[in-house]
Write a protein that holds these residues in place. Structure first.
Motif, short mmCIF file in Angstrom:
data_model
loop_
_atom_site.label_atom_id
_atom_site.label_comp_id
_atom_site.label_asym_id
_atom_site.label_seq_id
_atom_site.Cartn_x
_atom_site.Cartn_y
_atom_site.Cartn_z
N THR A 52 1.48 8.87 11.51
CA THR A 52 1.41 8.34 12.72
C THR A 52 2.68 7.38 12.39
O THR A 52 2.21 6.41 12.33
CB THR A 52 0.09 7.59 13.25
N GLU A 89 -6.34 2.80 14.40
CA GLU A 89 -5.42 2.66 13.05
C GLU A 89 -4.67 1.46 13.46
O GLU A 89 -4.92 0.95 15.10
CB GLU A 89 -3.62 3.34 13.85
N PRO A 90 -4.97 0.62 12.43
CA PRO A 90 -4.81 -1.00 13.17
C PRO A 90 -3.45 -0.83 13.63
O PRO A 90 -2.56 -0.02 13.39
CB PRO A 90 -4.74 -1.64 11.47
N VAL A 91 -2.95 -2.46 13.81
CA VAL A 91 -2.24 -3.05 14.93
C VAL A 91 -0.30 -2.18 14.40
O VAL A 91 0.19 -1.91 14.53
CB VAL A 91 -1.82 -4.53 15.67
N GLU A 92 -0.37 -2.44 12.78
CA GLU A 92 0.55 -2.32 11.88
C GLU A 92 0.89 -0.72 12.59
O GLU A 92 1.65 -0.40 11.34
CB GLU A 92 0.79 -2.27 10.50
N ILE A 93 -0.48 0.38 12.76
CA ILE A 93 -0.40 1.62 12.91
C ILE A 93 -0.16 1.74 11.37
O ILE A 93 -1.07 2.31 10.73
CB ILE A 93 0.81 2.44 13.66
N SER A 94 0.82 2.56 10.44
CA SER A 94 0.78 2.66 9.27
C SER A 94 0.76 2.38 7.68
O SER A 94 2.28 1.76 7.49
CB SER A 94 1.26 4.38 9.17
N VAL A 95 0.24 1.81 7.56
CA VAL A 95 -0.15 0.58 6.36
C VAL A 95 0.39 1.26 4.92
O VAL A 95 2.06 0.34 4.33
CB VAL A 95 -1.00 -0.18 6.21
N VAL A 96 0.36 2.12 4.84
CA VAL A 96 0.65 3.30 3.61
C VAL A 96 1.59 3.49 3.78
O VAL A 96 1.36 5.08 4.44
CB VAL A 96 -0.54 3.97 2.56
N TYR A 111 -7.29 8.39 4.16
CA TYR A 111 -6.54 8.39 4.45
C TYR A 111 -6.28 7.18 5.63
O TYR A 111 -5.94 5.69 5.60
CB TYR A 111 -4.77 8.74 4.90
N ASN A 167 4.98 -4.19 2.94
CA ASN A 167 5.12 -3.90 4.54
C ASN A 167 4.42 -3.98 5.78
O ASN A 167 3.96 -3.24 6.71
CB ASN A 167 5.31 -2.31 4.40
N VAL A 168 4.08 -4.97 5.24
CA VAL A 168 2.66 -5.75 6.59
C VAL A 168 3.13 -7.13 7.35
O VAL A 168 4.05 -6.94 7.67
CB VAL A 168 1.40 -6.10 6.21
N ALA A 177 0.89 -1.17 -0.32
CA ALA A 177 0.23 0.14 -0.09
C ALA A 177 1.04 1.27 0.22
O ALA A 177 1.67 1.68 0.77
CB ALA A 177 -0.61 -0.01 1.19
N SER A 178 0.81 1.73 -1.01
CA SER A 178 1.64 3.59 -1.34
C SER A 178 1.39 4.54 -2.03
O SER A 178 -0.21 4.14 -2.36
CB SER A 178 2.98 2.35 -2.54
N ASN A 193 -5.86 2.31 5.41
CA ASN A 193 -5.14 2.34 5.75
C ASN A 193 -5.28 1.21 6.55
O ASN A 193 -5.04 -0.53 6.64
CB ASN A 193 -4.35 2.67 7.01
N ARG A 194 -7.10 1.01 6.79
CA ARG A 194 -7.78 -0.50 8.00
C ARG A 194 -7.76 -1.30 6.63
O ARG A 194 -7.15 -2.61 6.91
CB ARG A 194 -8.58 0.27 8.49
#
Lengths: 419, 72
Positions: free
Chosen positions: A307, B63-70, A186, A206-207, A136-137, A190-191
């Motif tokens: 964040t 936020e998800p547990v990963e905080i920033s996925v993007v 955003y 990145n996950v 995701a970018s 993200n979620r």
């Protein structure tokens, strides 16, 4: 862990220290802390010397024992070993004795430091049996995943906010990646991406691949040290988005000391952010060990993470290394991009402008002493953010195809050569 | 993440009463400026989503547990 996987030993929670097998997983089941790769340094010490490294091809993989792959890498074999340039003209303008630019604007293949992390993540993904990769970018990461996946024959899914600029989308589409635009703000994007990563059996770089992915950043530190003649620089200035790069540069330096490849000397790792998104820099300046989330508003889009996932750890590294952080406004970013281009011939994207601009402030305030030496990490190419400088770098002066008109135009600038 | 004005409110208790979700605090840090809680929310997808929407509506940053996925 029992099974030997290259020089990796296990994944380990950065909070509680619990160890996990070397699979595609990224958070601790107990406290949700991030997992990090730990290595068998005793074995690495026996396998890796300066001379073995120096005999290998000039890419980031010459330090492969310290990168998280079990066997030979298969993706991004040409990535890294970008130039470290002695920047005397910029040093003079910033008022410091010695300055170096680590120039990842020419990293292969997608012109940003993300090629380092992506080639590690995709090499490891292949080892773990994945044939689809994802991310995701909003820019550099998407381009790098698309390009590296294409060259490796992996299927790629790239998730982006639907309103992303056309140029950035084309830079991923051209490689044949499946680009999915998500409509929503955003946090929703993200979620959803976190959910997709959990539900589909893909290597989400990145996950679920994050522990491996993030380790690729260390290669920048190894290269800097080797290119300085196996010396750790006393000052390094690093741009901060999630804060991961800063922590990994520091980890890279520490590992070389641990292995006896570099000596333990003065080493401060400073952080740079844009004023429009500076949660880590603000926390550092206020002496806090936590950051407050912000809504990003800056031209430095590649650093715009409100964040930052590794913010806490970046603050810790800056504290441990007695380092500083600062931030620069959009105008200061453009001015710094121009300064780097005009003095060293390097056109960086906005993140590089942030690094140069903050270095200027840290030198002016004495936090980086004028009689010292510093390395600036320049992480992406200016061709990626042309819109940020459009209208701010002047325009061509136009004339008719007439010698007289040209002579008149430059009359005050150059002497005419007489016939 | 709770902003300062919400730190003294029993939001997790209220969440458990308003929605059919199971809450489980995994990590927490509360200072006088900000509250950061790592909260596991379990239940039917629509209830979890409604719970998140409510938290956002009252001013919590979720936020998800990963905080920033993007990433950039």
């Amino acid at each position: 862990m029992e099974k030997q996987e290259g020089f990796m030993r296990a994944l380990k929670c950065r909070e509680c220290g619990r160890e996990y097998p070397l699979t595609a997983t990224h958070v601790c089941e107990f406290d949700f802390g991030p997992l990090e790769v730990v290595y068998d340094y005793d074995r690495i010490r026996k396998a890796m010397t300066r001379s073995t490294i120096e005999r290998r091809p000039e890419s980031m993989w010459r330090y492969r024992e310290l990168l998280p792959v079990a066997s030979e890498p298969t993706v991004g074999l040409q990535v890294g070993f970008t130039p470290l340039i002695r920047a005397d003209r910029l040093a003079k303008r910033l008022g410091i004795r010695e300055l170096w630019i680590k120039n990842d604007t020419v990293n292969y293949p997608s012109l940003s430091f993300k090629d380092r992390v992506v080639s590690v993540a995709l090499s490891r993904a292949r080892e773990l049996g994945f044939n689809t990769v994802a991310c995701a970018s909003t820019g550099n990461l998407a381009n790098s995943v698309a390009a590296n996946a294409a060259s490796a024959g992996l299927k790629a899914y790239v998730f982006i906010p639907h309103d992303l600029e056309q140029g950035k989308i084309l830079n991923s589409l051209i490689y044949g990646a499946n680009v999915i635009g998500i409509k929503g703000h955003y946090d929703e994007v993200n979620r959803l991406c976190a959910e997709i990563a959990g539900k589909f059996g893909w290597a989400f770089v990145n996950v679920n691949m994050r522990p491996y992915y993030a380790e690729g950043s260390k290669s920048m530190a190894y290269e800097i040290v080797e290119q300085l003649g196996w010396q750790i620089p006393p000052h390094t200035v690093v741009p901060m988005a999630s804060g991961s790069l800063l922590t990994k540069i520091h980890k890279g330096y520490q590992e070389l000391v641990k292995l006896g490849l570099a000596s333990n000397g003065e080493c401060h790792v400073h952080g740079a952010q844009a004023t429009g998104c500076a949660p880590i820099a603000h926390a550092q300046k206020a002496g806090l060990d936590f950051f407050k989330p912000v809504k990003p508003n800056t031209i430095a889009k590649s650093l715009a993470i409100g964040t930052p996932a590794d913010g806490f750890y970046a603050l810790k590294v800056m504290k441990e290394t007695s380092a500083a952080a600062d931030d620069v406004t959009d105008d200061e970013i453009r001015e710094a991009m121009r300064l780097l281009a005009e003095t060293e011939g390097i056109f960086t994207e906005t993140a590089g402008g942030v690094t140069v601009g903050v270095a200027k402030k840290l030198i002016a305030s004495g936090k980086i002493p004028a009689d010292s030496s510093a390395v600036l990490c320049i992480t992406g190419n200016g061709l990626k953010t042309l819109d940020a400088v459009d209208g701010h770098v002047g325009a061509p002066r136009e004339i008719k195809p007439s010698l007289r008109e040209f002579e008149s135009l430059v009359a005050n600038e150059v002497k005419t050569v007489s016939a | 993440m709770y902003p300062q004005r919400l730190i003294q409110k029993p939001l997790i208790w209220e969440l458990g009463h308003r929605f059919k979700v199971v809450t489980n605090i995994r990590q927490a840090k509360v200072t006088d400026e900000i509250g950061i809680v790592c909260l596991e929310i379990d239940g039917p997808r629509k209830d979890v989503q409604a719970a998140i929407r409510w938290l956002e509506k009252v001013g919590v940053n979720v936020e998800p547990v990963e905080i920033s996925v993007v990433e950039s």
